[in-house]
Motif scaffolding. Structure first.
Motif, short mmCIF file in Angstrom:
data_model
loop_
_atom_site.label_atom_id
_atom_site.label_comp_id
_atom_site.label_asym_id
_atom_site.label_seq_id
_atom_site.Cartn_x
_atom_site.Cartn_y
_atom_site.Cartn_z
N LYS A 73 48.46 38.11 29.66
CA LYS A 73 48.28 39.67 29.47
C LYS A 73 46.51 39.73 29.21
O LYS A 73 45.96 40.75 30.32
N LEU A 74 46.00 39.61 27.75
CA LEU A 74 44.85 39.32 27.81
C LEU A 74 43.42 38.89 29.24
O LEU A 74 42.63 39.51 29.80
N LYS A 75 43.93 37.59 29.70
CA LYS A 75 43.17 37.04 30.87
C LYS A 75 43.82 37.67 31.99
O LYS A 75 42.39 37.98 32.75
N LYS A 76 44.86 38.74 32.59
CA LYS A 76 44.92 39.13 33.26
C LYS A 76 44.28 40.51 33.50
O LYS A 76 43.82 40.71 35.01
N GLN A 77 43.97 41.04 32.13
CA GLN A 77 42.84 42.35 31.88
C GLN A 77 41.79 41.41 32.42
O GLN A 77 40.77 42.77 33.11
N GLN A 78 41.36 40.89 32.07
CA GLN A 78 39.77 40.32 32.22
C GLN A 78 40.10 40.01 33.36
O GLN A 78 38.62 40.54 34.30
N GLU A 79 40.38 39.48 33.98
CA GLU A 79 40.47 38.95 35.68
C GLU A 79 40.07 40.28 36.43
O GLU A 79 39.81 40.75 37.93
N GLU A 80 41.09 41.49 35.47
CA GLU A 80 41.10 42.77 37.23
C GLU A 80 39.89 43.32 36.76
O GLU A 80 39.23 44.32 37.51
N GLU A 81 39.24 43.19 35.22
CA GLU A 81 37.74 44.10 34.78
C GLU A 81 36.80 43.33 35.62
O GLU A 81 36.35 44.38 35.65
N THR A 82 36.68 42.45 35.96
CA THR A 82 35.72 41.38 36.25
C THR A 82 35.65 41.86 38.23
O THR A 82 34.75 42.10 39.14
N ALA A 83 37.18 41.31 38.79
CA ALA A 83 37.53 42.72 39.65
C ALA A 83 36.31 43.60 40.16
O ALA A 83 35.67 44.19 41.13
#
Length: 372
Positions: A104-114
């Motif tokens: 979940k943390l990795k997914k949140q980081q990817e969304e924030e980067t996008a």
């Protein structure tokens, strides 16, 4: 899977959508999705994952012969876990709590980067709106026409019946004097609107019948627009001809009902909040006059063609004056819709005046279709 035996391998990709009537192959509860190649409910997914991760040891009191259903799945967890495995739950696919958290943390980081990338990416500047020479000339002409019409009305101010100083609300003569004062102001406003309309480019191209149809239905709405631009929010009053200021009680003393007075003041406050200038008011009035959907209009196509230049000019003018407010143009057009509602309330007010035996002057009776 077939006959609850070995699971059937599913092609890679998103899980099939549920139809809403499937049941879990383990506990018989309503299923919610595919998990580990098998149809199962959220409860069974979570139970199987927790059992495998924690190496849970369960004990069956019925020698492993329990029939699984929505009740027994909670009473005998050993048989439930066995049933899960038989149905095709794969232990190697189970994620621990920590693995789920990291995922979940990795997914949140990817969304924030996008999102950050989207903000940092420069967008090309919007194309600047401009007024062509014809639009500029038209707007200047409209503003000059309005000022000239207002000037003529101001010169006629001494002809208006004076507002009585007496506060006696029961005196019939005083009430009639107040009513005459307001109706004479209304007549001046109607004459001003008619003069303005006749000077609008294209208005005289219409047949006389269409001119009358447009003026009859638009006059009260334009009067309300003009009223709103004379609203003073500091004292909550409306000023006519620079010297005559009236609050809600003054309107009521002249015989108007609060069911009509209150919407007028609310509309005026809303228009005042838009902070429109003379050009925007003039264009709105022109757009209002050339409304092809008015009753009894015959040449709808011509009226629409005559209206379009004013709509285009208003849109361009707003984009230049308020480049950061992309909603101002639709907000202004929505005010014209509000005027239609106020016009209906005005019709009810005219009918109420007739019930009070208050006779309107011939010009107002004709333009508001009042049959004496």
């Amino acid at each position: 899977f077939k006959d609850y035996g070995q699971p059937v391998k599913r092609k890679k990709g998103p899980a099939p959508k549920m139809l809403g009537n499937e049941v879990c192959s383990v506990c018989g509860d309503k299923a919610s999705g595919f998990h580990y190649n098998v149809l199962s409910c959220e409860g069974c997914k979570g139970f199987f994952r927790r059992s495998v991760i924690k190496s849970a040891q369960y004990s069956c009191k019925n020698n492993g012969r329990c029939e699984m259903d929505m009740y027994m799945r909670r009473k005998c967890q050993q048989c439930r876990l066995r049933k899960c495995r038989e149905a095709g739950m794969l232990e190697q696919c189970v994620l621990s709590e920590e693995q789920i958290r990291l995922k979940k943390l990795k997914k949140q980081q990817e969304e924030e980067t996008a999102r950050t990338s989207a903000v940092m990416t420069p967008t090309p500047p919007p194309e600047m709106a401009t007024l062509d020479p014809q639009q500029q000339e038209m707007i200047e002409k409209l503003v000059a026409m309005q000022k000239q019409c207002n000037k003529r009305s101001f010169l006629d101010r001494p002809k208006v019946t004076p507002w009585p100083q007496s506060q006696d609300l029961q005196n019939r003569e005083v009430r009639q004097q107040r009513f005459a004062h307001f109706t004479e102001l209304a007549i001046m406003s109607v004459q001003e609107i008619v003069d303005f309309a006749k000077q609008l480019p294209g208005f005289l191209e219409l047949t006389r019948e269409d001119q009358i149809a447009l003026l009859k239905t638009s006059t009260i709405e334009i009067m309300l627009l003009e009223t709103s631009r004379r609203y003073n929010p500091t004292i909550d009053s409306i000023t006519f001809l620079k010297d005559f200021s009236y609050n809600k009680e003054d309107f009521a003393k002249a015989g108007l009902q609060f069911e009509f007075i209150n919407p007028i003041f609310e509309f005026s406050k809303g228009m005042n909040d838009l902070h429109l200038d003379e050009a925007e008011y003039a264009l709105l009035i022109a757009i209002n006059i050339f409304s092809a959907d008015r009753p009894n209009v015959q040449d709808h196509d011509l009226v629409e063609r005559l209206q379009q230049p004013y709509v285009d000019a208003l849109r361009s003018y707003i984009m230049i004056k308020r480049p950061n407010d992309h909603l101002m143009f639709p907000r202004m057009l929505m005010k014209l819709v509000s005027l239609r509602t106020l016009s209906s309330v005005h019709s009810e007010q005219v009918f109420a005046l007739r019930l009070q035996d208050k006779k309107l002057p011939p010009l107002l009776s004709e333009i508001w279709d009042v049959n004496e």
